[in-house]
Each structure stands twice: as C-alpha cells, then as structure tokens.
Design a protein around this motif. Structure first.
Motif, PDB file in Angstrom:
ATOM      1  N   THR A 161       0.825  -1.202   0.000  1.00 35.72           N
ATOM      2  CA  THR A 161       0.000   0.000   0.000  1.00 35.72           C
ATOM      3  C   THR A 161       0.861   1.256   0.000  1.00 35.72           C
ATOM      4  O   THR A 161       1.959   1.268   0.562  1.00 35.72           O
ATOM      5  CB  THR A 161      -0.942   0.039   1.215  1.00 35.72           C
ATOM      6  OG1 THR A 161      -0.179  -0.150   2.412  1.00 35.72           O
ATOM      7  CG2 THR A 161      -1.981  -1.058   1.115  1.00 35.72           C
ATOM      8  N   ALA A 162       0.333   2.294  -0.643  1.00 35.86           N
ATOM      9  CA  ALA A 162       1.014   3.589  -0.674  1.00 35.86           C
ATOM     10  C   ALA A 162       0.737   4.329   0.634  1.00 35.86           C
ATOM     11  O   ALA A 162      -0.009   3.867   1.499  1.00 35.86           O
ATOM     12  CB  ALA A 162       0.510   4.405  -1.863  1.00 35.86           C
ATOM     13  N   ASP A 192      -0.652  -0.302  -4.118  1.00 32.76           N
ATOM     14  CA  ASP A 192       0.446   0.170  -4.963  1.00 32.76           C
ATOM     15  C   ASP A 192       0.834  -0.916  -5.967  1.00 32.76           C
ATOM     16  O   ASP A 192       1.437  -1.926  -5.590  1.00 32.76           O
ATOM     17  CB  ASP A 192       1.651   0.514  -4.078  1.00 32.76           C
ATOM     18  CG  ASP A 192       2.831   1.060  -4.879  1.00 32.76           C
ATOM     19  OD1 ASP A 192       2.700   1.242  -6.106  1.00 32.76           O
ATOM     20  OD2 ASP A 192       3.889   1.298  -4.262  1.00 32.76           O
TER      21      ASP A 192
END
Length: 416
Positions: free
Chosen positions: A211-212, A218
């Motif tokens: 995850t970003a 992501d």
C-alpha cells in the motif's frame, strides 16, 4: 462471487430490447430537464436477480420524476458488455456490478464519480465506502458487501476449528470413520481460484500488493514471487494432493457447494451465496472465520462490494446521478436487493433492519471484519489467471518456489 476471472476478456455484442413504463409528477426539475433532452428514459443494466428486485423501485422512480425507466437483464459478461457498449455509445445510464470493476471502468472512461455528500457516505459501512473509492474519488454507490467464511456441518463437526491444522485433523478423522469423503471443500479446479485461496495465502504471510502512504494499493509493490509468497505457497503445498490432501483440484466452483450439501465434506469455504443450497439440503450449519495456519498470521478473506455506477457516456447522466445518490441510498431498496440475494447490506440502516431475521449476516460480517478490500486497481486483472494456475500447480505437487516465482514474473510483465 463464486468464481473470479482473469479480468475483461472477449468482447461480446449485446442487442438491446426497448420497452418502458412511467409518467407522473415533476418533483425533480433538473433531472426532468435532462430526461426530456434524452427522450425521457433512464436505462439500467443489472444481472437477472437484481433486475427482478429493481423493477418495482425503478417504476416508482419513473413515476416520481415523470420519466420512463428501463431495467434490462444482462445474464453474462456484464462488465465486458458494458465497456463495449460504452465505447460504442449504446450503453445504459446506470450499471450494477462489483467494486473491483472500478479500475477497469475508470481506465476505459466508462463511469463518472458519484455525487455523495458527507452525510450520505456516513450512512454506509466504512469498508463499503473505501471499496468504491478510487484515486480519491467515490465512483459507486455501494449496496451490499460480501466475503467468504468457513461454513461447517455441525452434525459432522460440532466445534469450529481454531487452525487449518485442526480442520485437517478433524477432516481426516471423518474420512477414516467413513463419515466424509473429502477433508475440505475449497474450490480450486485445474486453473486455481485466487479468491478462495486468499485467506490461507495471507495467513502464510503472502500479499498481492503493498500500500502507498495514502492507503491505496500500490501496483509497483507486487508481492507475488517475493519470499513471503513462496513461504505461503510452501504451507499451501503441504495441504495439497501430495501432502494432507485437504486441497484438491477436483474440488471446483461447480461441485464444492454440492459436495458439502451432499454431506461428503464437513467444511466448506464459501460465501453467502452458498447458504440457500445448505438450507435446501437441510444441513445443520454454522459460520465462522476461515482458520489460519498455526503460528501464522490471521487468515484474511477478500471483502467485496456490490455497487451502482453512473455511465460516463449515458444519455441521461443527471437523472442517473439522481437515481443512484438519492434513491439507491434508501433502506427499502437495499432490503429488497438483500431479499433477492442475501448479502449483508452496505447501508447501515438496512443491515440493522434485516439482521434480526438472519443471524448468518452477522456471522459473515464477523468473518470478514479484518478482511482486505479486494483491489480495484487495473493491475489486479493481471493477478487472477497466473496466480490461480500457480495455485493449482502447487496443489498438484509442483515446486512452490519455482511456480510462484514464475507467476510473479508473468504478472509483473503484464502490469508493465
């Protein structure tokens, strides 16, 4: 959500039949003005079950707004047909479908963001709103959530297993006593099923995408092929045909539920869609979270959401926005859709209304409370086929490290 596919595939044509109903007062001037410009018609596409539930509400909306509303059933390849029709300018104004369509639909310019206010958003479960949010914008009005759980025949297995190892031990005992012929009904088939194996994959330490900073998935951080995924598939391999025999390619999307309802296995990994068959077969059952590996991470199922979308190239966009934001958000419609196919309503008021008559809802919700929202990013389309085939190969006895590493390379190549 019985079987996941490899994304949007072959393009199929769709012939539309035109018919309609409606006429009434004029309570929504802006919507009516748009409707007149587009011939006074709102067209909605949905699958067969939802079409039947939607029709009476669509007629009422048409009467209230002085327009014709058409609900058309698209039995197969709804997403594919919608994208194709959108590109040709012959699509509907509203479409009903899964939240993991969003990335593909946005990428194809097929849907617009929906205009939900803060108060409207707060009326839905948090996970439902998160699922329909893409690139910081809300693209759908959610109406139901879904996740898989462990459905257990309580006559054969009175106690819920705490770990997958406990489940395997109980299943082996039942086989030895000739009370069952399978340890576990978790669908795989010859091509695998990433959706149903995912809880065990996460418990083994695997992940699909990182995850970003903002919490979004992501696509540049692909977990398939990394050491964590290899470790997970090594654990899955031990459950396979060369190991305990709990996971088998002969258990498919077509026979997993029937094998359970036929009392040939005590444990089924499936979703709310399996319950009607269990009841019809008079199975005494209970629902609990999918157990993870002993000493492993929590088994996390995917959480999916069903939603209404506004077509970007629809002929009646203002009326479509009015329908999805101010009509679909009413509890009575959410309850009607629940009655058509029992999945936990995303609208909190509707969930509270039906949970008293259906204890299974709370159990499925509990089983998915720590689940992961099914990625809706376009890169997810590259996951299903290679990951599933790797899963099936490993269940059949292929080397886990080599197999999942190769799958990771294939997926990475498709994403780039």
């Amino acid at each position: 959500m019985r079987i996941r596919t490899a994304g949007v595939v072959a393009v199929l044509g769709l012939a539309l039949a035109a018919s309609g109903c409606g006429g009434g007062d004029k309570e929504e001037p802006a919507a009516n003005e748009s409707a007149k410009a587009a011939g006074g018609k709102l067209v909605i596409w949905a699958d067969d079950k939802r079409t039947a539930a939607l029709k009476p509400f669509a007629e009422k909306f048409g009467q209230d707004n002085g327009v014709t509303v058409e609900v058309q059933a698209v039995s197969k390849d709804l997403q594919t047909n919608f994208v194709t029709a959108s590109q040709q300018g012959s699509g509907p104004d509203v479409v009903v479908g899964a939240h993991d369509w969003i990335g593909n639909l946005v990428q194809n310019g097929a849907i617009d963001p929906v205009q939900l206010g803060a108060e409207q958003k707060s009326a839905f479960s948090e996970v439902a709103v998160k699922a329909v949010t893409f690139n910081g914008q809300v693209y759908g009005v959610p109406y139901a959530t879904e996740n898989i759980a462990l459905i257990r025949n309580t006559e054969l297995a009175p106690e819920a297993p705490k770990t997958i190892e406990d489940l395997v031990a109980a299943g082996k005992k039942l086989k030895a006593e000739k009370k069952a012929s399978e340890i576990l009904c978790l669908q795989s088939g010859q091509n695998g099923d990433a959706y149903h194996i995912y809880p065990l994959y996460t418990s083994g330490g695997g992940y699909l995408f990182g995850t970003a900073a903002n919490g979004d998935y992501d696509p540049k951080d692909l977990g398939v092929g990394k050491p964590e995924s290899i470790a997970a598939f090594q654990k899955i391999a031990k459950l396979g045909e060369k190991g305990d025999g709990a996971l088998k390619r002969s258990i498919t999307g077509e026979n997993s539920i029937a094998t359970f309802t036929g009392k040939k296995c005590a444990f089924l990994v499936s979703g709310p869609w399996a319950i009607a068959d269990a009841k019809k077969a008079n199975i005494s059952y209970d629902i609990s979270p999918v157990p993870g590996f002993a000493g492993g991470k929590e088994a996390q199922p995917f959480v999916g959401v069903q939603a209404f979308y506004v077509a970007a190239k629809g002929k009646n966009k203002a009326l479509a926005q009015e329908f999805v934001t101010n009509y679909v958000t009413k509890p009575d419609l959410a309850v009607a859709l629940y009655n058509a196919e029992p999945r936990p309503p995303a609208l909190t008021a509707a969930f509270e209304q039906v949970k008293g008559t259906d204890p299974d809802l709370a159990k499925f919700q509990e089983a998915g409370k720590n689940g992961q929202v099914l990625p809706a990013i376009p890169a997810m389309a590259a996951i299903w086929d290679p990951f599933g085939k790797a899963e099936a190969a490993v269940i059949g006895g292929a080397d886990p490290a080599k197999t999942i590493t190769a799958a990771g390379k294939t997926i990475s190549g498709q994403i780039k």
